[in-house]
Scaffold this motif. Sequence first.
Motif, PDB file in Angstrom:
ATOM      1  N   ILE A  48      59.517  47.938 -15.461  1.00 29.80           N
ATOM      2  CA  ILE A  48      60.689  48.636 -15.926  1.00 29.80           C
ATOM      3  C   ILE A  48      60.753  48.787 -17.620  1.00 29.80           C
ATOM      4  N   SER A  49      60.292  47.545 -18.344  1.00 28.12           N
ATOM      5  CA  SER A  49      60.456  47.506 -19.718  1.00 28.12           C
ATOM      6  C   SER A  49      59.451  48.581 -20.122  1.00 28.12           C
ATOM      7  N   ARG A  50      58.116  48.528 -19.530  1.00 32.28           N
ATOM      8  CA  ARG A  50      57.041  49.396 -20.122  1.00 32.28           C
ATOM      9  C   ARG A  50      57.459  50.957 -20.026  1.00 32.28           C
ATOM     10  N   GLU A  51      58.230  51.251 -18.756  1.00 30.85           N
ATOM     11  CA  GLU A  51      58.669  52.598 -18.617  1.00 30.85           C
ATOM     12  C   GLU A  51      59.715  53.052 -19.710  1.00 30.85           C
ATOM     13  N   ARG A  52      60.410  51.919 -19.964  1.00 32.44           N
ATOM     14  CA  ARG A  52      61.589  52.235 -21.018  1.00 32.44           C
ATOM     15  C   ARG A  52      61.040  52.611 -22.325  1.00 32.44           C
ATOM     16  N   LEU A  53      60.123  51.767 -22.704  1.00 32.09           N
ATOM     17  CA  LEU A  53      59.409  51.842 -24.070  1.00 32.09           C
ATOM     18  C   LEU A  53      58.773  53.188 -23.951  1.00 32.09           C
TER      19      LEU A  53
END
Length: 230
Positions: A206-211
Amino acid sequence: MLARDPSPVARQEARDDSNCRWAAAPPPIGRRQPSSRRKAAATDSATADLVDWLAENPDTIERIQTVGDVLTGPVIEELDKRFGGSKPREARRRLADHFWCDLLATLAEAIEKFSKTMDQIPEYVTTAIMQSRKTDRRSPLLEPLVGLAVRTAWEPIKSMIQATGIEDLQRTCRILAVLICPAPENHKAVQDGALLPLAKEGMLEISRERLEQVFPAEWVHRLREGLGGA
């Protein structure tokens, strides 16, 4: 402090806060760039991942503390002595403009680049910091000051390589760079030299997707390439 806390409550609160900030910053419409609030929320999500990872890896916390002590101890002392003059607080304030995270992120990259020729690292790091600060239009710093900070920081950090290994030391510098950077979303050296390799290494999806939603396509391509197209 969050990573050392045996209770996960404060870490979860920090993650919940970053999720709320993400939800409160809507995605851009059309071809507009993501807002600074949305970029900050994405990097906050990544930071929450790093803190959770540190909570499960206390040895790395101690290494981060060691590197941090080098910067706030002997490095600051040397800079105050040589460049502080009658206004050491003013000199320190100028260094707060992304200098320390610059130093750490660039050191991590240099360790990999010059693993077989360690003596070249201080000169390389000094030149790279001077160039990146000029490119990013950050407050100018004297090259002798930057060189002194790099050399003073490098000697004790170099001694850690035999004890911890190159990869662990790189990870330590990268994590500390992200954690102390006042705005990773606006600092290219930290994005490329710290956030990107850490995201490849094990950040939550989820953090990678946001980045990926807030950083340029070229950055996202490098991230996905490092993940094997995942």
